[in-house]
Design a protein around this motif. Sequence first.
Motif, mmCIF file in Angstrom:
data_model
loop_
_atom_site.group_PDB
_atom_site.id
_atom_site.type_symbol
_atom_site.label_atom_id
_atom_site.label_comp_id
_atom_site.label_asym_id
_atom_site.label_seq_id
_atom_site.Cartn_x
_atom_site.Cartn_y
_atom_site.Cartn_z
ATOM 1 N N VAL A 210 -13.458 -14.082 38.988
ATOM 2 C CA VAL A 210 -12.193 -15.046 39.405
ATOM 3 C C VAL A 210 -12.269 -15.806 40.537
ATOM 4 O O VAL A 210 -12.866 -15.073 41.024
ATOM 5 N N GLY A 211 -11.458 -17.035 40.346
ATOM 6 C CA GLY A 211 -11.279 -17.763 41.153
ATOM 7 C C GLY A 211 -9.997 -17.585 41.795
ATOM 8 O O GLY A 211 -9.112 -18.163 41.288
ATOM 9 N N LEU A 212 -10.312 -18.133 43.542
ATOM 10 C CA LEU A 212 -9.300 -18.204 44.358
ATOM 11 C C LEU A 212 -8.880 -19.405 44.207
ATOM 12 O O LEU A 212 -9.477 -20.060 45.493
ATOM 13 N N GLY A 213 -7.447 -19.978 44.256
ATOM 14 C CA GLY A 213 -7.348 -21.108 45.632
ATOM 15 C C GLY A 213 -5.195 -20.888 46.078
ATOM 16 O O GLY A 213 -5.764 -19.699 46.351
ATOM 17 N N GLN A 214 -4.922 -22.422 46.561
ATOM 18 C CA GLN A 214 -4.529 -21.734 46.945
ATOM 19 C C GLN A 214 -2.914 -21.382 46.359
ATOM 20 O O GLN A 214 -2.123 -22.213 45.641
ATOM 21 N N ASP A 215 -2.309 -19.422 46.123
ATOM 22 C CA ASP A 215 -1.318 -19.465 45.263
ATOM 23 C C ASP A 215 -1.863 -19.283 44.668
ATOM 24 O O ASP A 215 -0.336 -19.981 43.570
ATOM 25 N N GLU A 216 -2.881 -19.817 43.350
ATOM 26 C CA GLU A 216 -2.967 -19.583 42.133
ATOM 27 C C GLU A 216 -4.524 -18.829 41.771
ATOM 28 O O GLU A 216 -5.622 -19.105 42.772
#
Length: 613
Positions: A184-190
């Motif tokens: 899983v990749g974590l972005g800014q609110d995505e």
Amino acid sequence: MCGIVGVLSRQNCVPILIDGLKKLEYRGYDSAGLAIQLDDSHAIERARSVGRVAELETISKGLEAHLGIAHTRWATHGVPSERNAHPHISTGQGVAVTVVHNGIIENHEDIRRQLRVDGYQFNSDTDTEVIAHLTHKHLKSGLSLLTSVQASVAQLEGAFAIALICDREPATLVAAKKGAPLLVGLGQDEYFLASDASALVSQTKMITYLEDGDTVCISPKGLAIQDAQGRVVERPVIESQLSADAVELGPYDHYMQKEIFEQPGAIAATLEMVSNASAVTPELFGTEAAAILPNVQHILILACGTSFHAASVARYWLESIAGVPTTVEIASEYRYRKSVPIPDTLVITVSQSGETADTLAALEHAKSLGMTNALSICNVPESALIRASNLRFLTRAGPEIGVASTKAFTTQLAAFFTLTMVMAKLRATMTAEQEKTLLAQLRHLPLAIQNVLSLEPEIKALAQRFASKRHALFLGRGVHFPIAQEGALKLKEISYIHAEAYAAGELKHGPLALVDADMPVVAIAPKDTLIEKLKSNLQEVKARGGELYIFADRDTRIEASEGVHVINLLDHAGHLSPILHVLPLQLLSYHVALVKGTDVDKPRNLAKSVTVE
């Protein structure tokens, strides 16, 4: 093999899905597809195509959504076709669910029979479709998408990574993993989902690797992970060291060409901690190495394909330099025969990706026999093999996109030679003066590789003569026999010329019958104790009218003549000679494939990362 991408984003997810699939093309595939959840109606819309991701990109233009999943498929069940391409969907009674899947469902036939009894119709030949229908069955009973997936996973046997969306739950993506890579990749609110980090590098570097048995639910509420027992857990978030530039082609024509010429830098990076030191130490292989390695009495190496050839070279080094009895097993065969575990064995697994299904299974089998000390030699720091081993050595080759391995192979050899030096030092089979000499040779290795690569124009000229052939023999003696095997494999992989490798002493025990003017013979001729015997073998070929292509050290005194083509390497590397001698074989295969017009980076029928058995 297959590649998975999933996106829950504030922006249109379709371009992100397509970009992720393009980054995963190196894994090998025959079809591609995506599914999105429309923002207003929450309905599921699919696009699928046979062939390249570029075709999928064309037919999906105009699609917009914030949630979607995508897939590149490499056929295991059912021929390449649109009907067999992922995602697969199950609809009816007011609910639609779609799935992408990497791996194999071993009990799919039993599940399929039961689902047909329940009224489900199948539209593909794949094992994957049972996941869609099984999850749909649980959904229509009133379960949530998360609990439906968990109930389905409990019924599945095999190795898999899956991702699902359904029209009943807006902006929700559920995924599960057992024996196949998923992160899983974590972005800014995505959030992003992928089979490996290269698919996400343009979006985020913050990565969470799922463990076997995990299910993950991604929604506007955030990220929630449950383990195999259904307990809510947190997995570490790490910053990937992969850069966007590293997976771009740059000025090269093919990734294989790029990766061949990256080898001086890859070797230098891999050996940085070694070549900058005044001595080798066990700690190069992990914090527990100092306690484990002095007690090792036997080494078992498990590997597949190119990594098996690296392991075969290592056996010569470990036995002749360090005096450690060493066994090399093909990982895909090892666990299917009865073997006798040897006390105080170090089990070494070798894999570029660290996700090779056969090698992972072989390691688990070795552990089940009581051989619990494990060393992984791998190019991916967050991989399953690394996590399953208490010792590790990272080959810092950078991403290898071309299916035919080049820089991963030579950096594996560098890692094995480092281990050989450590074991030799621990067993007192290497003097301090010899250690100093070998360290100097390691420091010189990147320059020596660069010198060999400068021979490309000469090798390119040979390829013009070679490309019309249908068969070839490769010969090597001693530690260079596995290099001959690797050379034959490279030629097969990308040029589709049938090639076989033999220990040169075996030539007159059968293979010599094949030699004639149409059977080129490639020989590796280092200046070592077996060179005179090799010369006799080459004379046998010449006497039968065979055409010789010889890659020799500069002082072997082998002269070119009619039907004898000789390329002399500029350095003699002693024990490290196998690393230098594989380079011209890589270049020969590459240029022969160019002349033949084959797909160099994505050869037919092959996948980069073999994540199913």
